[in-house]
Design a protein around this motif. Structure first.
Motif, PDB file in Angstrom:
ATOM      1  N   ASP A   1       0.822  -1.215   0.000  1.00 41.00           N
ATOM      2  CA  ASP A   1       0.000   0.000   0.000  1.00 41.00           C
ATOM      3  C   ASP A   1       0.851   1.257   0.000  1.00 41.00           C
ATOM      4  OD1 ASP A   1      -2.556  -1.209   0.011  1.00 41.00           O
ATOM      5  OD2 ASP A   1      -2.373  -1.662   2.134  1.00 41.00           O
ATOM      6  N   PHE A   2       1.973   1.193   0.682  1.00 38.87           N
ATOM      7  CA  PHE A   2       2.826   2.371   0.778  1.00 38.87           C
ATOM      8  C   PHE A   2       3.489   2.703  -0.567  1.00 38.87           C
ATOM      9  CE2 PHE A   2       6.604   4.759   2.036  1.00 38.87           C
ATOM     10  CZ  PHE A   2       6.065   5.650   2.941  1.00 38.87           C
ATOM     11  N   ASN A   3       3.931   1.683  -1.288  1.00 38.18           N
ATOM     12  CA  ASN A   3       4.718   1.900  -2.510  1.00 38.18           C
ATOM     13  C   ASN A   3       3.898   1.947  -3.788  1.00 38.18           C
ATOM     14  OD1 ASN A   3       7.162   2.005  -1.108  1.00 38.18           O
ATOM     15  ND2 ASN A   3       7.476  -0.205  -1.241  1.00 38.18           N
ATOM     16  N   ILE A   4       2.636   1.542  -3.740  1.00 38.68           N
ATOM     17  CA  ILE A   4       1.868   1.433  -4.982  1.00 38.68           C
ATOM     18  C   ILE A   4       1.658   2.791  -5.640  1.00 38.68           C
ATOM     19  CG2 ILE A   4      -0.433   1.661  -3.947  1.00 38.68           C
ATOM     20  CD1 ILE A   4       0.639  -0.815  -6.702  1.00 38.68           C
ATOM     21  N   ILE A   5       1.715   3.869  -4.852  1.00 38.28           N
ATOM     22  CA  ILE A   5       1.503   5.202  -5.416  1.00 38.28           C
ATOM     23  C   ILE A   5       2.554   5.525  -6.474  1.00 38.28           C
ATOM     24  CG2 ILE A   5       2.877   6.346  -3.626  1.00 38.28           C
ATOM     25  CD1 ILE A   5      -0.323   7.716  -5.292  1.00 38.28           C
ATOM     26  N   ASN A   6       3.774   5.023  -6.299  1.00 38.10           N
ATOM     27  CA  ASN A   6       4.836   5.303  -7.265  1.00 38.10           C
ATOM     28  C   ASN A   6       4.586   4.606  -8.606  1.00 38.10           C
ATOM     29  OD1 ASN A   6       6.492   6.793  -5.346  1.00 38.10           O
ATOM     30  ND2 ASN A   6       6.809   4.816  -4.364  1.00 38.10           N
ATOM     31  N   LEU A   7       3.865   3.489  -8.570  1.00 36.86           N
ATOM     32  CA  LEU A   7       3.592   2.746  -9.800  1.00 36.86           C
ATOM     33  C   LEU A   7       2.344   3.248 -10.521  1.00 36.86           C
ATOM     34  CD1 LEU A   7       4.408  -0.829  -8.441  1.00 36.86           C
ATOM     35  CD2 LEU A   7       5.802   0.541  -9.989  1.00 36.86           C
ATOM     36  N   VAL A   8       1.409   3.839  -9.789  1.00 35.83           N
ATOM     37  CA  VAL A   8       0.184   4.332 -10.444  1.00 35.83           C
ATOM     38  C   VAL A   8       0.300   5.810 -10.798  1.00 35.83           C
ATOM     39  CG1 VAL A   8      -1.219   2.640  -9.199  1.00 35.83           C
ATOM     40  CG2 VAL A   8      -1.019   4.971  -8.296  1.00 35.83           C
ATOM     41  N   ARG A   9       1.355   6.484 -10.326  1.00 41.27           N
ATOM     42  CA  ARG A   9       1.497   7.917 -10.616  1.00 41.27           C
ATOM     43  C   ARG A   9       1.491   8.227 -12.112  1.00 41.27           C
ATOM     44  NH1 ARG A   9       5.376   8.924  -7.449  1.00 41.27           N
ATOM     45  NH2 ARG A   9       4.456  10.215  -5.813  1.00 41.27           N
ATOM     46  N   PRO A  10       2.188   7.457 -12.979  1.00 47.07           N
ATOM     47  CA  PRO A  10       2.122   7.753 -14.421  1.00 47.07           C
ATOM     48  C   PRO A  10       0.702   7.662 -14.978  1.00 47.07           C
ATOM     49  CG  PRO A  10       3.968   6.292 -13.944  1.00 47.07           C
ATOM     50  CD  PRO A  10       3.155   6.368 -12.700  1.00 47.07           C
ATOM     51  N   ILE A  11      -0.093   6.697 -14.507  1.00 50.05           N
ATOM     52  CA  ILE A  11      -1.469   6.554 -14.983  1.00 50.05           C
ATOM     53  C   ILE A  11      -2.314   7.736 -14.520  1.00 50.05           C
ATOM     54  CG2 ILE A  11      -3.511   5.070 -14.997  1.00 50.05           C
ATOM     55  CD1 ILE A  11      -1.694   2.707 -14.413  1.00 50.05           C
ATOM     56  N   LEU A  12      -2.118   8.147 -13.274  1.00 49.93           N
ATOM     57  CA  LEU A  12      -2.854   9.297 -12.748  1.00 49.93           C
ATOM     58  C   LEU A  12      -2.520  10.557 -13.540  1.00 49.93           C
ATOM     59  CD1 LEU A  12      -2.406   8.676  -8.907  1.00 49.93           C
ATOM     60  CD2 LEU A  12      -4.541   8.493 -10.198  1.00 49.93           C
ATOM     61  N   SER A  13      -1.254  10.722 -13.919  1.00 49.28           N
ATOM     62  CA  SER A  13      -0.839  11.898 -14.686  1.00 49.28           C
ATOM     63  C   SER A  13      -1.505  11.936 -16.050  1.00 49.28           C
ATOM     64  CB  SER A  13       0.684  11.910 -14.846  1.00 49.28           C
ATOM     65  OG  SER A  13       1.323  11.973 -13.577  1.00 49.28           O
ATOM     66  N   GLU A  14      -1.665  10.774 -16.681  1.00 47.24           N
ATOM     67  CA  GLU A  14      -2.323  10.717 -17.988  1.00 47.24           C
ATOM     68  C   GLU A  14      -3.807  11.041 -17.889  1.00 47.24           C
ATOM     69  OE1 GLU A  14      -1.598   6.948 -19.761  1.00 47.24           O
ATOM     70  OE2 GLU A  14       0.572   7.237 -19.938  1.00 47.24           O
ATOM     71  N   GLU A  15      -4.442  10.620 -16.796  1.00 53.36           N
ATOM     72  CA  GLU A  15      -5.888  10.820 -16.667  1.00 53.36           C
ATOM     73  C   GLU A  15      -6.253  12.195 -16.137  1.00 53.36           C
ATOM     74  OE1 GLU A  15      -9.781   8.825 -14.421  1.00 53.36           O
ATOM     75  OE2 GLU A  15      -7.828   7.819 -14.355  1.00 53.36           O
ATOM     76  N   PHE A  16      -5.486  12.693 -15.156  1.00 52.30           N
ATOM     77  CA  PHE A  16      -5.853  13.951 -14.494  1.00 52.30           C
ATOM     78  C   PHE A  16      -4.874  15.081 -14.756  1.00 52.30           C
ATOM     79  CE2 PHE A  16      -7.603  10.497 -11.872  1.00 52.30           C
ATOM     80  CZ  PHE A  16      -8.939  10.865 -11.829  1.00 52.30           C
ATOM     81  N   GLY A  17      -3.849  14.834 -15.547  1.00 44.21           N
ATOM     82  CA  GLY A  17      -2.838  15.859 -15.799  1.00 44.21           C
ATOM     83  C   GLY A  17      -1.703  15.772 -14.789  1.00 44.21           C
TER      84      GLY A  17
END
Length: 497
Positions: free
Chosen positions: A42-58
């Motif tokens: 849970d702690f580290n997953i943010i680093n792996l989903v950050r690129p996807i979040l950037s594509e969806e929300f800028g």
């Protein structure tokens, strides 16, 4: 004949009780390691989903990016301090269930985050990760105390190293889940939500198993109950005293200070591994993280094998020296397309797991008396998370210009050496006999036991810490006495066996 039957029944009962005790200890280890695994995922997953979040929300602003990363760390500091203190006052079981429930709630909220009343998704994610961080922080002292008190002293080193290996499982699980989700025919928006949701499922499963199968540790029960022996005067379940912690201030400086410096290093490079070895977003980044974490696995295995036989201080000092050497090699050779550098970086992570990673987690659970064990572990772990904040903040500032990455490697080499140097001065070198001596006095007044622990831990060292520091004017730790006029019973001088 009757006596023979009675003896046989007695031996059979002892054998059954022993098997039940071993089963409970094994289950406690698995549930503790499983919780650490879920926490690290849970702690580290943010680093792996950050690129996807950037594509969806800028792209997030620097403030939003820092908030998403730092919020969990800040929550962890609060959780480590508060749950560590509460665990010594209330016991381990109920709080151990509560912490993982908080992690589950934070992960579930993260999976359902979105724009809300003008607040961006990054702000909302940060709030939920702060809540999750409180639960993760509480897991550290509780997992360590629960493990240490469910096994005997001789097995505690290997048991704590095994629980710490949950970090490896969580580190591998994150990229594996992302690769699996990426191979499925689901939208990127669903991928990051499923990634957070998977963490909630892990934490929820662990909470259910703990509720039905975990019991209060015998060590905490024994240490906090009144005993008939007049020479051992137990105060019953009570908050750990300031005097007891101050009596072991040199040891606490060792565990907390070492963890602080070490976490500047491990989080400084660990949270930015895809910046050190850049790749395309998505599956490529997850593959790099998976490769590095997989190469570090031998370190966790060696830690379990060596912990019962090698003094933890020696492991820590030797491994930090090896880490410093790896950073020097990276300073000389680091390049984006350097395959050898990934091997060197992986070796550094392997030494990290074998030495300071395992030792900083295990040592506070061994050297402090039962009644202040979780509190002292929580303080040490909170100091580590404070170091993690420093590392996470320092990395972007140091990574400036063409020589930025070289500056980072040089800085981390110096800090690795500083970690070993701090450990040489402040960290005790102890063996099983030392821990057994401390455990034998679990029923004694807490201040008395703390003074004894400090003395025996450093009895073989030439460090200036044989006489602990007194926090209150009425308590004389050097003499093992308390002369306050507030109804505290006077304790005579201590005799170290």
């Amino acid at each position: 004949m009757v006596a023979g039957v009675g003896d046989a029944d007695s031996k059979g009962t002892e054998r059954v009780n022993g098997e039940v005790g071993k089963s409970q200890a094994t289950l406690a280890l698995l549930l503790s390691a499983g919780g650490i695994c879920a926490d690290i995922y849970d702690f580290n997953i943010i680093n792996l989903v950050r690129p996807i979040l950037s594509e969806e929300f800028g792209e997030p602003t620097p403030g939003h990016d820092s908030w998403m990363t730092a919020s969990a760390l800040m929550g962890a500091i609060i959780g480590q301090l508060s749950f560590g203190w509460l665990a010594d006052y209330m016991g381990r079981r109920a709080l151990f269930i509560g912490t993982v429930c908080i992690v589950c709630l934070g992960s579930l909220g993260s999976a359902n985050a979105g724009v809300w009343h003008g607040f961006s998704v990054y702000t909302i994610l940060g709030v939920w990760r702060f809540i999750m961080g409180i639960g993760i922080g509480g897991e550290y002292p509780l997992a360590a105390a629960n493990t240490s008190e469910n096994v005997d002293v001789k097995s505690s080193g290997a048991a704590l190293a095994f629980v710490f290996a949950g970090v490896a499982a969580g580190g591998l699980l994150g990229p594996l889940v992302m690769i699996w989700l990426g191979s499925m025919a689901i939208s990127p928006a669903m991928q990051w939500r499923c990634a957070f949701g998977f963490g909630a499922v892990l934490a929820g499963l662990c909470a259910v198993l703990r509720y039905f199968h975990l019991r209060e540790t015998d060590g905490w029960r024994r240490a906090t109950r009144r005993v008939p022996d007049a020479s051992l005067v137990a105060a019953g379940p009570s908050p750990p005293t300031k005097d007891a912690l101050c009596a072991m201030s040199w040891t606490l400086a060792g565990t907390a200070g070492t963890w602080f410096i070490y976490d500047v290093v491990t989080y400084g490079v660990g949270l930015f591994s895809t910046s050190i070895f850049p790749a395309r977003t998505g599956l490529d980044s997850a593959t790099i993280v998976l490769r590095i974490n997989a190469f570090a696995l031998p370190g966790y295995v060696l830690a379990i094998l060596l912990a019962p036989h090698v003094r933890l201080k020696h492991l820590l000092v030797s491994a930090t020296g090896g880490m410093a050497l790896c950073f020097v090699l990276l300073y000389r050779q680091l390049a984006p397309d350097c395959s050898e550098c990934i091997w060197i970086f992986s070796l550094m992570r392997c030494l990290d797991a074998l030495g300071p990673g395992m030792v900083t987690f295990s040592m506070p659970a061994q050297v402090f008396p039962t009644r202040i064990r979780a509190t002292a572990h929580g303080i040490s772990a909170a100091a580590g998370k404070l170091g993690a904040v420093v590392g996470a903040v320092a990395f972007p500032y140091l990574n400036n210009g063409q020589q930025g990455m070289m500056q980072i490697m040089a800085f981390m080499a110096v800090l690795s050496l500083l970690t070993g140097l701090w450990a040489c001065v402040f960290v005790p070198s102890y063996d099983t006999a030392t821990l057994e001596t401390i455990a034998e006095h679990d029923g004694a007044p807490l201040e008395r036991q703390a003074v004894l622990a400090q003395r025996v831990l450093f009895s073989g060292d030439d460090a200036p810490d044989a006489v602990p520091i007194s926090c209150s004017p009425g308590f004389d730790p050097a003499a093992g006495t308390s002369s306050t006029s507030h109804g505290v019973t006077t304790i005579g001088p201590l005799a170290v066996k």
